[in-house]
Design an enzyme around this catalytic site. Structure first.
Site, PDB file in Angstrom:
ATOM      1  N   ASP A  38       0.866  -1.171   0.000  1.00  0.00           N
ATOM      2  CA  ASP A  38       0.000   0.000   0.000  1.00  0.00           C
ATOM      3  C   ASP A  38       0.901   1.218   0.000  1.00  0.00           C
ATOM      4  OD1 ASP A  38      -2.916   0.591   0.014  1.00  0.00           O
ATOM      5  OD2 ASP A  38      -2.261   1.966   1.572  1.00  0.00           O
ATOM      6  N   HIS A  52      10.061   5.391  -3.195  1.00  0.00           N
ATOM      7  CA  HIS A  52       9.545   4.703  -2.005  1.00  0.00           C
ATOM      8  C   HIS A  52       9.420   3.201  -2.271  1.00  0.00           C
ATOM      9  CE1 HIS A  52       6.590   5.956  -4.836  1.00  0.00           C
ATOM     10  NE2 HIS A  52       5.556   5.418  -4.220  1.00  0.00           N
TER      11      HIS A  52
HETATM   12  P1  ITT Z   1      -3.722  -1.792  -5.265  1.00  0.00           P
HETATM   13  O1  ITT Z   1      -4.319  -1.293  -3.968  1.00  0.00           O
HETATM   14  O2  ITT Z   1      -4.647  -2.693  -6.010  1.00  0.00           O
HETATM   15  O3  ITT Z   1      -2.348  -2.362  -5.083  1.00  0.00           O
HETATM   16  P2  ITT Z   1      -3.802   1.032  -6.001  1.00  0.00           P
HETATM   17  O4  ITT Z   1      -3.342   1.815  -7.172  1.00  0.00           O
HETATM   18  O5  ITT Z   1      -5.211   1.223  -5.523  1.00  0.00           O
HETATM   19  O6  ITT Z   1      -3.506  -0.520  -6.260  1.00  0.00           O
HETATM   20  P3  ITT Z   1      -2.874   2.001  -3.430  1.00  0.00           P
HETATM   21  O7  ITT Z   1      -4.183   1.705  -2.795  1.00  0.00           O
HETATM   22  O8  ITT Z   1      -1.621   1.610  -2.725  1.00  0.00           O
HETATM   23  O9  ITT Z   1      -2.773   1.328  -4.854  1.00  0.00           O
HETATM   24  O10 ITT Z   1      -2.874   3.538  -3.798  1.00  0.00           O
HETATM   25  C1  ITT Z   1      -1.720   4.190  -4.033  1.00  0.00           C
HETATM   26  C2  ITT Z   1      -1.982   5.399  -4.920  1.00  0.00           C
HETATM   27  O11 ITT Z   1      -0.974   6.367  -4.610  1.00  0.00           O
HETATM   28  C3  ITT Z   1      -1.809   5.042  -6.394  1.00  0.00           C
HETATM   29  O12 ITT Z   1      -3.023   4.665  -7.014  1.00  0.00           O
HETATM   30  C4  ITT Z   1      -1.239   6.347  -6.964  1.00  0.00           C
HETATM   31  O13 ITT Z   1      -2.278   7.246  -7.234  1.00  0.00           O
HETATM   32  C5  ITT Z   1      -0.416   6.874  -5.796  1.00  0.00           C
HETATM   33  N1  ITT Z   1       0.972   6.374  -5.906  1.00  0.00           N
HETATM   34  C6  ITT Z   1       1.564   5.393  -5.167  1.00  0.00           C
HETATM   35  N2  ITT Z   1       2.810   5.167  -5.592  1.00  0.00           N
HETATM   36  C7  ITT Z   1       3.006   5.997  -6.622  1.00  0.00           C
HETATM   37  C8  ITT Z   1       4.074   6.220  -7.493  1.00  0.00           C
HETATM   38  O14 ITT Z   1       5.191   5.509  -7.436  1.00  0.00           O
HETATM   39  N3  ITT Z   1       3.940   7.153  -8.441  1.00  0.00           N
HETATM   40  C9  ITT Z   1       2.810   7.866  -8.546  1.00  0.00           C
HETATM   41  N4  ITT Z   1       1.746   7.720  -7.782  1.00  0.00           N
HETATM   42  C10 ITT Z   1       1.831   6.783  -6.816  1.00  0.00           C
END
Ligand code: ITT
Length: 197
Positions: A76, A180
């Site tokens: 996450d 990260h």
């Molecule tokens: P899963 O939960 O199914 O793994 P998700 O995209 O919904 O996929 P998260 O709940 O962890 O993932 O949400 C993280 C959000 O934060 C992601 O959708 C991006 O909008 C942002 N994010 C996280 N890491 C990022 C990155 O490396 N670059 C850009 N945005 C990022």
């Protein structure tokens, strides 16, 4: 070794592979009949709690299937903006899909403090053992959307350890060396390595 990554986000899988394939792990998105399995996006106030809920779901999904003995990965992550009291944080996915990068830039229009950090909390489950790691990348929010690489908030995030370009303007490998996600997965890898003699 093969690692199944339970995520709906293909970009996370591509990035995890860019990092772990050099270290001998092959990361594959966990798919059932070619699609990510029905998966409840857990709601919680911290990315570590959300990851714990994700790994429990992943374990339930693979129990009594052909994948039962595979290593599993969940993560996450989110963007935490200092002057917005760490918003969007655990709401990053939703905010990215709704107000998007333009919306974030608008929210910061009258703020002089543009500091922010990306955080990723990964959990890997292998042979009955859990490995957990937090990776943090400090930086700031740009005043304009720049670059088309990556995903989500990449075109508005300038990593502190870079040369002023956003994650959207740099290559996948350069992002992996600073991000990260890269940090969190490299910590996991160190934990996984058998102790040296
Ligand atoms: P899963 O939960 O199914 O793994 P998700 O995209 O919904 O996929 P998260 O709940 O962890 O993932 O949400 C993280 C959000 O934060 C992601 O959708 C991006 O909008 C942002 N994010 C996280 N890491 C990022 C990155 O490396 N670059 C850009 N945005 C990022």
């Amino acid at each position: 070794m093969k690692v199944l990554f339970l995520t709906s986000n293909r970009n996370k899988v591509i990035e995890a592979n860019a990092i772990l394939s050099n270290l001998g792990y092959e990361v594959e998105q966990f798919l059932v009949n070619g699609l990510p399995p029905e998966f409840i996006e857990p709601q919680s106030s911290s990315i570590s709690d959300v990851s714990e809920l994700k790994i429990q779901q992943a374990l339930e999904l693979i129990s009594e299937t052909e994948f039962e003995n595979h290593a599993l990965l969940v993560e996450d992550s989110g963007l935490f903006i200092e002057s917005l009291n760490d918003f969007p944080g655990v709401y990053s996915s939703y905010i990215s899909k709704t107000i998007g990068n333009e919306g974030i830039i608008n929210l910061l229009a009258d703020k002089s403090n543009r500091n922010a950090e990306f955080r990723a909390y990964s959990i890997l489950y292998k042979n009955g053992e859990y490995f957990r790691a937090l990776g943090v990348c400090s930086g700031s929010i740009s005043t304009q959307i720049k670059g088309t690489n990556g995903f989500g908030f990449d075109p508005i995030f300038i990593p502190e350890s870079g040369d002023g370009r956003t994650f959207g303007e740099i290559s996948e490998n350069e992002k992996a060396s600073k991000s990260h996600r890269g940090k969190s997965l490299r910590i996991l890898y160190e934990e996984l390595k058998p102790p040296s003699k």
